[in-house]
Design an enzyme around this catalytic site. Sequence first.
Site, PDB file in Angstrom:
ATOM      1  CE1 TYR A 160      -2.835  -2.662   0.805  1.00 29.65           C
ATOM      2  CE2 TYR A 160      -3.976  -1.180   0.256  1.00 29.65           C
ATOM      3  CZ  TYR A 160      -4.864  -2.886   0.898  1.00 29.65           C
ATOM      4  OH  TYR A 160      -5.581  -3.865   0.391  1.00 29.65           O
ATOM      5  CE  LYS A 232       2.128 -17.989   0.918  1.00 28.19           C
ATOM      6  NZ  LYS A 232       0.498 -19.571   0.842  1.00 28.19           N
ATOM      7  CG  ASP A 283      -1.895 -19.988   2.564  1.00 32.66           C
ATOM      8  OD1 ASP A 283      -0.996 -20.230   3.896  1.00 32.66           O
ATOM      9  OD2 ASP A 283      -1.178 -20.705   2.022  1.00 32.66           O
ATOM     10  CG  ASP A 307      -8.217  -5.285   1.611  1.00 34.88           C
ATOM     11  OD1 ASP A 307      -8.836  -4.303   2.565  1.00 34.88           O
ATOM     12  OD2 ASP A 307      -7.755  -3.955   0.923  1.00 34.88           O
TER      13      ASP A 307
HETATM   14  O1  LIG Z   1      -8.832   3.011  -0.717  1.00 30.03           O
HETATM   15  C1  LIG Z   1      -9.411   1.263  -1.235  1.00 30.03           C
HETATM   16  O2  LIG Z   1     -10.269   2.030  -2.095  1.00 30.03           O
HETATM   17  C2  LIG Z   1     -10.179   0.207  -0.630  1.00 30.03           C
HETATM   18  C3  LIG Z   1      -9.573   0.110   0.829  1.00 30.03           C
HETATM   19  C4  LIG Z   1     -10.305  -0.845   1.210  1.00 30.03           C
HETATM   20  O3  LIG Z   1     -11.092  -2.292   0.953  1.00 30.03           O
HETATM   21  C5  LIG Z   1     -10.171  -1.072   2.596  1.00 30.03           C
HETATM   22  O4  LIG Z   1     -10.085  -0.161   3.678  1.00 30.03           O
HETATM   23  O5  LIG Z   1     -10.425  -1.841   3.131  1.00 30.03           O
HETATM   24 MG   LIG Z   2     -11.361  -3.748   1.855  1.00 30.17          MG
END
Ligand SMILES: O=C(O)CCC(=O)C(=O)O
Ligand SMILES: [Mg+2]
Length: 418
Positions: A160, A232, A283, A307
């Site tokens: 990210y 992972k 996983d 996420d």
């Molecule tokens: O920032 C985004 O577009 C996705 C963020 C996301 O999926 C989340 O924060 O869970």
């Molecule tokens: Mg998300």
Amino acid sequence: MATYDHLQPPTSGETITQTADGLRVPDRPVIPYIEGDGIGPDIWAAASRVFDAAVASAYGDDREIVWFEVLAGEKAHDQTGEWLPEDTLQAMREYLVSIKGPLTTPVGGGIRSLNVALRQKLDLYACVRPVQYFAGVPSPVKEPEKVDMVIFRENTEDIYAGIEFEDGSDDAERFKALLKENFPDRFQNVRFPDTAGFGIKPVSKEGTERLVRAAFDYAVAEGRDSVTLVHKGNIMKFTEGAFRDWGYELADREYGAEKLDGGPWRQFTKDGVTVTVKDVIADAFLQQILTRPDEYGVIATLNLNGDYVSDALAAEVGGIGIAPGANINYNTGVALFEATHGTAPKYAGQDKVNPSSVILSGEMMFRYMGWTEAADAILRAMEATIQSKRVTYDFHRQMTGATKLKTSEFADALIENL
Ligand SMILES: O=C(O)CCC(=O)C(=O)O
Ligand SMILES: [Mg+2]
Ligand SMILES: NC(=O)C1=CN([C@@H]2O[C@H](COP(=O)(O)OP(=O)(O)OC[C@H]3O[C@@H](n4cnc5c(N)ncnc54)[C@H](OP(=O)(O)O)[C@@H]3O)[C@@H](O)[C@H]2O)C=CC1
């Protein structure tokens, strides 16, 4: 008080401050909010009514939120020409506690995620996503009541960080040349170098430790008996594997953890709470949360895993329409509460979707502020409303004998049940 270029802060209300003893919350705190894109305005209209009613039901006239709209996303772009104006960041820093609806991120090209940018610019390193089951919520698993986890997702690092090189770009060519020249043996592992894009995954010791420490402290404060490091690390040894190792080392160094049966699992006791620190590969974790969810409590994981895991777990307890979240820096006290789901553009403006995710994010916000009576009132109302089978379309399509409510009607039902 800070000055703003475009925003006009409220003239009434006071600022929440961070002190050595924690947050100092006045009776009429100013709370900035971002309505959000897509379904944002629908859910915010519903949620803000529930928040005001919860505060009134808990405290009468003694307390009140002074809302302060700040801009991001499409509304900000329309009004100021910027997607994420500096004013918005400044308000979130100044007032410490804020809340937002979802913001659109285009796939592929275009602007980078504003949600991610907010977390990074405010250094909100812990994304905290509790996953709990409300009786009566439709679920695809047989025993959803066994799911009771709190995810601590690292929020500032990993892929990210946005260090990516697009196939065919000058930057990708320069990056490839650097790799070829300095790391020829590794470059050979790039299977199709002529058409490869590249992404970099930074994971640091500091970033890992502050996140894992937040998870350990939460487990102690809430009396939870385990923290699981999800990674992972068998494949990504020096990023995900290092996350695991640094997490265990932190447990030993700062919490006096002792290995169990030769390790790697550990145990420590603090303030009378005994916490087992364990790890699992991501996983395997994704199948175990379906087969043995009750073996997991607090989860500490990296950004991308967090996420995926948060949406997967949300599905077990009713879906992302009901999954709340918070982005917190426990050092500065700055906290931004937000729905876990996105802007669901196909439903925008239809007064249709479930506002529970942002409402339960507000419940977390009240608890963070120490307004536990307002938070408890929201939880009670949510339980009662779902049990009376008055629900929005997402639950209705999976429940028999339920009444389908619009977003605004669901908010009315919650307010009745406060
Ligand atoms: O920032 C985004 O577009 C996705 C963020 C996301 O999926 C989340 O924060 O869970
Ligand atoms: Mg998300
Ligand atoms: N933190 C944030 O602001 C986030 C922003 N995004 C952004 O949102 C945009 C759309 O993303 P997308 O991947 O479609 O994901 P969304 O979360 O927006 O929507 C996916 C599906 O989830 C269900 N859903 C989402 N919200 C609700 C709700 N409140 N009530 C009921 N059901 C809901 C709907 O399912 P169904 O179709 O089955 O009815 C919807 O079609 C993208 O730009 C993405 O980047 C995504 C995630 C987080």
